[in-house]
Design an enzyme around this catalytic site. Structure first.
Site, PDB file in Angstrom:
ATOM      1  N   ARG A  68      31.233  48.923  22.776  1.00  0.00           N
ATOM      2  CA  ARG A  68      30.442  48.836  23.556  1.00  0.00           C
ATOM      3  C   ARG A  68      29.791  47.268  23.857  1.00  0.00           C
ATOM      4  O   ARG A  68      28.750  46.933  24.313  1.00  0.00           O
ATOM      5  CB  ARG A  68      28.917  49.698  23.582  1.00  0.00           C
ATOM      6  CG  ARG A  68      29.512  51.018  23.674  1.00  0.00           C
ATOM      7  CD  ARG A  68      28.430  52.067  24.037  1.00  0.00           C
ATOM      8  NE  ARG A  68      28.784  53.256  24.009  1.00  0.00           N
ATOM      9  CZ  ARG A  68      28.870  54.231  22.539  1.00  0.00           C
ATOM     10  NH1 ARG A  68      28.280  53.555  21.569  1.00  0.00           N
ATOM     11  NH2 ARG A  68      29.047  55.376  22.777  1.00  0.00           N
TER      12      ARG A  68
ATOM     13  N   LYS B 126      33.402  37.427  34.614  1.00  0.00           N
ATOM     14  CA  LYS B 126      34.536  38.433  35.184  1.00  0.00           C
ATOM     15  C   LYS B 126      35.503  38.704  34.227  1.00  0.00           C
ATOM     16  O   LYS B 126      36.266  37.893  33.914  1.00  0.00           O
ATOM     17  CB  LYS B 126      35.208  38.377  36.551  1.00  0.00           C
ATOM     18  CG  LYS B 126      34.101  38.459  37.773  1.00  0.00           C
ATOM     19  CD  LYS B 126      35.070  38.276  39.029  1.00  0.00           C
ATOM     20  CE  LYS B 126      33.952  38.438  40.468  1.00  0.00           C
ATOM     21  NZ  LYS B 126      34.806  38.114  41.504  1.00  0.00           N
TER      22      LYS B 126
ATOM     23  N   GLU C 254      42.323  26.888  43.219  1.00  0.00           N
ATOM     24  CA  GLU C 254      40.899  27.138  43.100  1.00  0.00           C
ATOM     25  C   GLU C 254      39.956  25.856  43.083  1.00  0.00           C
ATOM     26  O   GLU C 254      38.989  26.007  43.626  1.00  0.00           O
ATOM     27  CB  GLU C 254      40.547  27.715  41.831  1.00  0.00           C
ATOM     28  CG  GLU C 254      41.513  28.943  41.404  1.00  0.00           C
ATOM     29  CD  GLU C 254      41.138  30.184  42.110  1.00  0.00           C
ATOM     30  OE1 GLU C 254      40.193  30.481  42.903  1.00  0.00           O
ATOM     31  OE2 GLU C 254      42.427  31.028  42.629  1.00  0.00           O
TER      32      GLU C 254
ATOM     33  N   LYS D  81      30.901  26.376  40.194  1.00  0.00           N
ATOM     34  CA  LYS D  81      30.949  27.866  39.845  1.00  0.00           C
ATOM     35  C   LYS D  81      29.733  28.129  39.141  1.00  0.00           C
ATOM     36  O   LYS D  81      29.215  29.151  39.615  1.00  0.00           O
ATOM     37  CB  LYS D  81      32.189  28.106  38.965  1.00  0.00           C
ATOM     38  CG  LYS D  81      32.552  29.613  38.407  1.00  0.00           C
ATOM     39  CD  LYS D  81      33.995  30.035  38.573  1.00  0.00           C
ATOM     40  CE  LYS D  81      33.495  31.584  38.540  1.00  0.00           C
ATOM     41  NZ  LYS D  81      34.664  32.238  38.288  1.00  0.00           N
TER      42      LYS D  81
ATOM     43  N   GLU E 135      27.902  39.641  41.778  1.00  0.00           N
ATOM     44  CA  GLU E 135      28.646  39.482  43.098  1.00  0.00           C
ATOM     45  C   GLU E 135      28.171  40.535  44.204  1.00  0.00           C
ATOM     46  O   GLU E 135      28.712  41.084  44.757  1.00  0.00           O
ATOM     47  CB  GLU E 135      30.164  39.753  43.104  1.00  0.00           C
ATOM     48  CG  GLU E 135      30.914  39.308  44.349  1.00  0.00           C
ATOM     49  CD  GLU E 135      32.492  39.355  44.125  1.00  0.00           C
ATOM     50  OE1 GLU E 135      33.091  38.395  43.449  1.00  0.00           O
ATOM     51  OE2 GLU E 135      33.071  40.232  44.436  1.00  0.00           O
TER      52      GLU E 135
ATOM     53  N   ARG F 259      28.265  35.256  45.561  1.00  0.00           N
ATOM     54  CA  ARG F 259      29.339  34.998  44.740  1.00  0.00           C
ATOM     55  C   ARG F 259      30.544  35.195  45.390  1.00  0.00           C
ATOM     56  O   ARG F 259      31.472  34.707  45.118  1.00  0.00           O
ATOM     57  CB  ARG F 259      29.253  35.605  43.333  1.00  0.00           C
ATOM     58  CG  ARG F 259      30.465  35.467  42.507  1.00  0.00           C
ATOM     59  CD  ARG F 259      30.214  36.082  41.188  1.00  0.00           C
ATOM     60  NE  ARG F 259      31.361  35.465  40.390  1.00  0.00           N
ATOM     61  CZ  ARG F 259      31.456  35.864  38.939  1.00  0.00           C
ATOM     62  NH1 ARG F 259      30.341  36.204  38.315  1.00  0.00           N
ATOM     63  NH2 ARG F 259      32.389  35.454  38.117  1.00  0.00           N
TER      64      ARG F 259
ATOM     65  N   ASN G  56      35.476  34.011  47.013  1.00  0.00           N
ATOM     66  CA  ASN G  56      36.808  34.843  47.338  1.00  0.00           C
ATOM     67  C   ASN G  56      37.437  34.162  48.573  1.00  0.00           C
ATOM     68  O   ASN G  56      38.302  34.759  49.249  1.00  0.00           O
ATOM     69  CB  ASN G  56      36.322  36.057  47.646  1.00  0.00           C
ATOM     70  CG  ASN G  56      35.739  36.953  46.478  1.00  0.00           C
ATOM     71  OD1 ASN G  56      36.130  36.480  45.282  1.00  0.00           O
ATOM     72  ND2 ASN G  56      34.962  37.841  46.652  1.00  0.00           N
TER      73      ASN G  56
ATOM     74  N   HIS H 173      41.137  34.586  49.451  1.00  0.00           N
ATOM     75  CA  HIS H 173      41.581  35.557  48.538  1.00  0.00           C
ATOM     76  C   HIS H 173      42.139  36.771  49.041  1.00  0.00           C
ATOM     77  O   HIS H 173      42.932  37.447  48.756  1.00  0.00           O
ATOM     78  CB  HIS H 173      40.708  35.817  47.254  1.00  0.00           C
ATOM     79  CG  HIS H 173      41.012  34.614  46.319  1.00  0.00           C
ATOM     80  ND1 HIS H 173      40.174  33.129  46.551  1.00  0.00           N
ATOM     81  CD2 HIS H 173      41.303  34.605  45.085  1.00  0.00           C
ATOM     82  CE1 HIS H 173      40.715  32.370  45.485  1.00  0.00           C
ATOM     83  NE2 HIS H 173      41.085  33.265  44.620  1.00  0.00           N
TER      84      HIS H 173
ATOM     85  N   HIS I  42      45.495  37.560  48.341  1.00  0.00           N
ATOM     86  CA  HIS I  42      45.971  38.546  47.459  1.00  0.00           C
ATOM     87  C   HIS I  42      47.156  39.482  48.192  1.00  0.00           C
ATOM     88  O   HIS I  42      48.184  39.739  47.512  1.00  0.00           O
ATOM     89  CB  HIS I  42      44.835  39.394  46.920  1.00  0.00           C
ATOM     90  CG  HIS I  42      44.268  38.875  45.714  1.00  0.00           C
ATOM     91  ND1 HIS I  42      42.902  39.141  45.603  1.00  0.00           N
ATOM     92  CD2 HIS I  42      44.530  37.936  44.781  1.00  0.00           C
ATOM     93  CE1 HIS I  42      42.254  38.504  44.451  1.00  0.00           C
ATOM     94  NE2 HIS I  42      43.316  37.718  44.048  1.00  0.00           N
TER      95      HIS I  42
ATOM     96  N   HIS J 159      49.956  32.232  42.461  1.00  0.00           N
ATOM     97  CA  HIS J 159      48.723  32.537  43.010  1.00  0.00           C
ATOM     98  C   HIS J 159      47.943  31.501  43.804  1.00  0.00           C
ATOM     99  O   HIS J 159      47.358  31.626  44.975  1.00  0.00           O
ATOM    100  CB  HIS J 159      47.700  32.600  41.751  1.00  0.00           C
ATOM    101  CG  HIS J 159      46.244  33.138  42.083  1.00  0.00           C
ATOM    102  ND1 HIS J 159      45.978  34.494  42.718  1.00  0.00           N
ATOM    103  CD2 HIS J 159      45.076  32.333  42.103  1.00  0.00           C
ATOM    104  CE1 HIS J 159      44.396  34.484  42.826  1.00  0.00           C
ATOM    105  NE2 HIS J 159      44.047  33.255  42.588  1.00  0.00           N
TER     106      HIS J 159
HETATM  107  N1  GLY Z   1      37.148  34.049  40.723  1.00  0.00           N
HETATM  108  C1  GLY Z   1      36.029  34.602  41.361  1.00  0.00           C
HETATM  109  C2  GLY Z   1      34.829  34.749  40.760  1.00  0.00           C
HETATM  110  O1  GLY Z   1      34.705  34.410  39.420  1.00  0.00           O
HETATM  111  O2  GLY Z   1      33.899  35.438  41.224  1.00  0.00           O
END
Ligand code: GLY
Length: 380
Positions: free
Chosen positions: A120, A142, A184, A228, A238, A242, A246, A249, A253, A265
């Protein structure tokens, strides 16, 4: 060396500099504690850097184990995750022992998810070795694996205890891998920082820069991590802000899937950013120079900006994306370089938006743009 504090729910530091792999043991010990450490790495990165990190971890008293999986995007899957967890259990890891993710985005994501799951949750150190991982995926917590139905469909928010970015590792990247991370970096400039974008227009982040001025590369990475940090600090999980990260993206994607993951990418995201920026211009919401500035900079960083797919194909593919919520989708719309907003729109509106971007793009001519790319090589 740059040290950036990330004020997440569990705060941590991002260290950026040279010779940091050699110092990683001390940094991991301070941040993670524990008695054992598992270095999770892939078959490309492991032979290059795992011995240095292992040596450093041992020198501060860790019992060190190394788990190596075959390199490649396809390994970001449930079987790799389970193998890591079984490996940790076999070696009697406790929940206070450390997972050390050494590699690019795939490694950080799958090792991070293993750290989030094992008993956990146990301490995680991210040691990113690709540009993409340094400026984006290692920071912000993430973690994920892909499922058959799509990318990143299973995962967790699990913040690392420390991020150690040794820019010396970038020297072993293929130019295409470096370019992938530039997607990015360009995105960060468009959403938040016109000065960073203008600086990159002066001096793009290329293999040449890596060889001529590693200090400037470290400064660019540090600025990206600050951007960031600011976005993630405002909205760690998010809920809204946040989503700015994206930008490009959803379309990117979709293009990646249409290209069967054979196009990088960074190139797919660049195409997505240009498409959405073109649409924003058509709607009168964006400075007209933005799409071409993005495309031009992306090409100078080695990315392929020529989209081979029409809006209808991209829309159909994008419907699978998890960023869609029911009949609506949040789309990041640029207004100028350094200024974007998030717009929640119906799927029909999103479809129209993609068509508008496609028309605008077609009007200026994909071929013209490709030709211009060739000319730039001579003139810039
Ligand atoms: N790569 C996008 C984020 O970390 O939210």
């Amino acid at each position: 060396m740059y040290t950036i504090d990330i004020p997440a729910s569990t705060p941590y530091k991002v260290h950026i500099g040279t010779m940091l792999l050699e110092a990683s043991g001390e940094l991991v010990r301070t941040a993670c504690g524990g008695e054992r450490a598992v270095i999770v790495t892939d078959s490309n990165v492991g032979p290059l850097y795992a011995p240095i990190v292992s040596q450093s971890l041992k020198s501060v008293g860790y019992e060190v184990f190394t788990f190596t999986f075959s390199a490649g995007e396809r390994q970001k899957r449930a079987s790799t995750l389970i193998d890591i967890l079984e490996f940790m259990a076999e070696h009697e890891f406790s929940r206070s022992d450390a997972v050390v993710a050494l590699g690019g985005g795939v490694t950080g994501d799958v090792a991070g998810f293993a750290a989030a799951c094992y008993m956990r949750g146990c301490p995680l150190a991210q040691i990113p070795t690709s540009l993409l991982a340094m400026v984006d995926s290692s920071v912000g917590g993430k973690t994920a694996i892909d499922l058959k139905a799509g990318k990143n469909l299973a995962g967790a928010f699990w913040q690392p205890r420390v991020v150690i970015a040794d820019v010396g590792c970038l020297g072993t990247l293929e130019p295409e891998q470096l370019a992938d991370g530039c997607g990015e970096v360009i995105k960060h400039g468009v959403i938040r920082d016109s000065r960073l974008f203008a600086q990159l227009e002066q001096t793009p982040l290329t293999t040449e820069l890596l060889h001529s001025d590693l200090g400037m590369v470290a400064a660019i990475i540090a600025r990206n991590v600050e951007i960031k940090r600011d976005v993630v600090a405002a909205d760690e999980r998010e809920a809204h802000a946040r989503k700015l990260l994206n930008f490009g993206h959803s379309a990117g994607h979709a293009i990646e899937a249409l290209e069967e993951y054979k196009l990088g990418h960074g190139s797919c995201v660049a195409q997505g950013m240009v498409l959405i920026a073109s649409a924003a211009v058509m709607r009168g919401a964006c400075d007209a120079s933005v799409p071409d500035r993005i495309a031009r900079l992306a090409r100078r960083c080695g990315l392929d900006t020529t989209c081979r797919w029409d809006a209808d194909r991209i829309y159909t593919e994008a419907l699978h994306d998890k960023k869609r919520a029911g009949e609506h989708i949040d789309v990041v719309m640029p207004h100028a370089i350094g200024s974007c907003s998030i717009e929640c729109m119906s799927l029909d509106d999103f479809h129209e938006l993609l068509r508008a971007g496609d028309c605008r793009h077609a009007a200026c001519g994909h071929e013209d743009m490709a030709q211009a790319a060739g000319q730039e090589a001579n003139t810039l």
